[in-house]
Design an enzyme around this catalytic site. Structure first.
Site, mmCIF file in Angstrom:
data_model
loop_
_atom_site.group_PDB
_atom_site.id
_atom_site.type_symbol
_atom_site.label_atom_id
_atom_site.label_comp_id
_atom_site.label_asym_id
_atom_site.label_seq_id
_atom_site.Cartn_x
_atom_site.Cartn_y
_atom_site.Cartn_z
ATOM 1 N N TYR A 55 0.819 -1.222 0.000
ATOM 2 C CA TYR A 55 0.000 0.000 0.000
ATOM 3 C C TYR A 55 0.851 1.269 0.000
ATOM 4 C CZ TYR A 55 -3.671 -3.248 1.599
ATOM 5 O OH TYR A 55 -4.539 -4.302 1.735
ATOM 6 N N HIS A 113 0.653 -11.631 1.430
ATOM 7 C CA HIS A 113 -0.424 -10.837 0.816
ATOM 8 C C HIS A 113 -1.228 -11.630 -0.236
ATOM 9 C CE1 HIS A 113 -1.484 -6.364 0.044
ATOM 10 N NE2 HIS A 113 -2.522 -7.128 -0.206
HETATM 11 N N1 LIG Z 1 -5.592 -8.609 1.394
HETATM 12 C C1 LIG Z 1 -5.961 -8.029 0.271
HETATM 13 O O1 LIG Z 1 -5.645 -8.487 -0.830
HETATM 14 C C2 LIG Z 1 -6.794 -6.781 0.340
HETATM 15 C C3 LIG Z 1 -7.410 -6.275 -0.817
HETATM 16 C C4 LIG Z 1 -8.171 -5.128 -0.703
HETATM 17 C C5 LIG Z 1 -8.325 -4.502 0.519
HETATM 18 N N2 LIG Z 1 -7.686 -4.994 1.639
HETATM 19 C C6 LIG Z 1 -7.822 -4.343 2.972
HETATM 20 O O2 LIG Z 1 -9.195 -4.313 3.300
HETATM 21 C C7 LIG Z 1 -9.581 -2.980 3.592
HETATM 22 C C8 LIG Z 1 -11.032 -2.777 3.249
HETATM 23 O O3 LIG Z 1 -11.285 -3.060 1.888
HETATM 24 P P1 LIG Z 1 -11.584 -1.924 0.819
HETATM 25 O O4 LIG Z 1 -10.889 -0.674 1.268
HETATM 26 O O5 LIG Z 1 -11.263 -2.476 -0.510
HETATM 27 O O6 LIG Z 1 -13.147 -1.759 0.819
HETATM 28 P P2 LIG Z 1 -14.287 -1.407 1.903
HETATM 29 O O7 LIG Z 1 -13.734 -1.151 3.226
HETATM 30 O O8 LIG Z 1 -15.289 -2.485 1.746
HETATM 31 O O9 LIG Z 1 -14.912 -0.089 1.293
HETATM 32 C C9 LIG Z 1 -14.251 1.137 1.357
HETATM 33 C C10 LIG Z 1 -15.072 2.177 0.590
HETATM 34 O O10 LIG Z 1 -16.369 2.288 1.179
HETATM 35 C C11 LIG Z 1 -16.608 3.642 1.585
HETATM 36 N N3 LIG Z 1 -17.293 3.578 2.895
HETATM 37 C C12 LIG Z 1 -16.745 3.213 4.063
HETATM 38 N N4 LIG Z 1 -17.668 3.232 5.042
HETATM 39 C C13 LIG Z 1 -18.842 3.616 4.471
HETATM 40 C C14 LIG Z 1 -20.145 3.828 4.969
HETATM 41 N N5 LIG Z 1 -20.428 3.642 6.265
HETATM 42 N N6 LIG Z 1 -21.092 4.220 4.087
HETATM 43 C C15 LIG Z 1 -20.793 4.418 2.784
HETATM 44 N N7 LIG Z 1 -19.574 4.243 2.245
HETATM 45 C C16 LIG Z 1 -18.596 3.840 3.090
HETATM 46 C C17 LIG Z 1 -15.256 4.298 1.681
HETATM 47 O O11 LIG Z 1 -15.331 5.672 1.349
HETATM 48 P P3 LIG Z 1 -15.008 6.832 2.425
HETATM 49 O O12 LIG Z 1 -13.549 6.709 2.744
HETATM 50 O O13 LIG Z 1 -15.333 8.087 1.685
HETATM 51 O O14 LIG Z 1 -15.896 6.606 3.620
HETATM 52 C C18 LIG Z 1 -14.440 3.543 0.634
HETATM 53 O O15 LIG Z 1 -14.646 4.126 -0.652
HETATM 54 C C19 LIG Z 1 -8.580 -2.152 2.782
HETATM 55 O O16 LIG Z 1 -8.534 -0.813 3.165
HETATM 56 C C20 LIG Z 1 -7.315 -2.917 3.025
HETATM 57 O O17 LIG Z 1 -6.787 -2.587 4.294
HETATM 58 C C21 LIG Z 1 -6.949 -6.131 1.551
#
Ligand SMILES: NC(=O)c1ccc[n+]([C@@H]2O[C@H](COP(=O)([O-])OP(=O)(O)OC[C@H]3O[C@@H](n4cnc5c(N)ncnc54)[C@H](OP(=O)(O)O)[C@@H]3O)[C@@H](O)[C@H]2O)c1
Length: 281
Positions: A55, A113
């Site tokens: 990241y 990862h």
């Molecule tokens: N291991 C892997 O391969 C992998 C892959 C992807 C992600 N990850 C990890 O998982 C974490 C979460 O996944 P993600 O970031 O892909 O997706 P997520 O947490 O499912 O969604 C994040 C998105 O949703 C919005 N959001 C958050 N809370 C909200 C709410 N209450 N209402 C409406 N919209 C909301 C956020 O915007 P705002 O910021 O504007 O609220 C952001 O655009 C990542 O940050 C990372 O740490 C790991």
């Protein structure tokens, strides 16, 4: 200072350690803004913070944790070994670099990862994580995006079961086979992408209907659905109010009718990113 306003439920890792069921995702949170978002989440009460070498934000995450005013020892930081750092020495160097950027002596949880099968280095990397845990540089070790047969290979070769597998999971991608395999082997399932944004989950009628019934946001219902199955969620938000909303799930009590509606949202295993083919570096 420990100005916690949230009360976050826990699950249990295989060794009996309590582990928060709701953590904070940080991908794409960088620089001063990223540090500010992390500090705000920790101040609100999040104690599990998810980052990765890939990241490019570990320095900002470390700064956010320290800048929160909460004792860093109270915070559990997860980081991940990047694809390019797989292998015996490279993984060790990779973790040392992560710890340096985070400003930590050890990470609470270190994950591989992605398996990246084309390199064939996942097993050597896993052996390295086992050593690094013994040396105290990682308190817990696990993997991310491993399919059941990829997990089985690590277990068969080393006799050491990953404590966590972080996979793409939400009501849009329910992954029942993976979750059952994890449960059978005492592996904690962690959900990335738990709000299903890539799958357009928040717009789905069934989810909105359940959310309306409980006077909750669709995101809260998705998260509640996961933690009800003892699945750890790591939603990401830069917005302080949404950070609070995503970890305030106590009053949402889903019933069988809700669960039946949410079951209709599953797009199936073939829609999830397939780690036999998808690789990341
Ligand atoms: N291991 C892997 O391969 C992998 C892959 C992807 C992600 N990850 C990890 O998982 C974490 C979460 O996944 P993600 O970031 O892909 O997706 P997520 O947490 O499912 O969604 C994040 C998105 O949703 C919005 N959001 C958050 N809370 C909200 C709410 N209450 N209402 C409406 N919209 C909301 C956020 O915007 P705002 O910021 O504007 O609220 C952001 O655009 C990542 O940050 C990372 O740490 C790991």
């Amino acid at each position: 200072m420990s100005a916690t306003t949230l009360s976050i439920p826990t699950t249990t890792l295989a060794d009996g350690s309590p582990f928060p069921l709701i953590g904070f995702g940080t991908s794409s949170m960088k620089g001063v803004e990223g540090a500010r978002a992390v500090a705000s989440a920790v101040r609100a009460g999040y104690r599990l913070i998810d980052t990765a070498a890939q990241y490019g934000n570990e320095a900002a995450v470390g700064q956010g944790v320290r800048g929160s005013g909460v004792d860093p020892d109270e915070t559990l930081v997860t980081t991940k070994i990047a694809g390019g750092d797989q292998g015996r020495e490279a993984a060790r160097e990779g973790l040392l670099g992560s710890l340096r950027r985070l400003g930590l002596d050890s990470a609470a949880l270190v994950l591989i990862h992605w398996p990246n099968p084309s390199r064939g280095l996942a097993l050597e990397t896993w052996r390295t994580l086992i050593d690094l845990k013994e040396e105290g540089l990682a308190q817990h070790i696990g993997v991310s995006n491993f399919r059941p047969e990829q997990l089985q290979e690590l277990i068969d070769a080393t006799g050491v079961t990953p404590e966590v597998n972080q996979i793409q999971l939400s009501p849009a991608l329910q992954r029942p086979e993976a979750v059952a395999f994890h449960r059978e082997h005492g592996i904690v399932t962690q959900a990335w992408g738990p709000l299903g944004g890539r799958e357009g989950l928040a717009e789905q009628f069934a989810l909105r209907k359940v959310a309306r019934k409980h006077g909750a946001a669709p995101s809260q219902v998705s998260l509640r659905w996961a933690i009800d199955q003892d699945i750890v969620v790591i939603p990401k938000s830069t917005d302080p109010q949404r950070q609070l909303d995503n970890a305030s799930l106590d009053r949402i009590v889903l019933d069988d009718e809700d669960r039946a509606l949410l079951a209709t949202l599953d797009l199936g295993e073939e829609t999830a990113w397939d780690s036999r083919e998808h690789e990341e570096w």
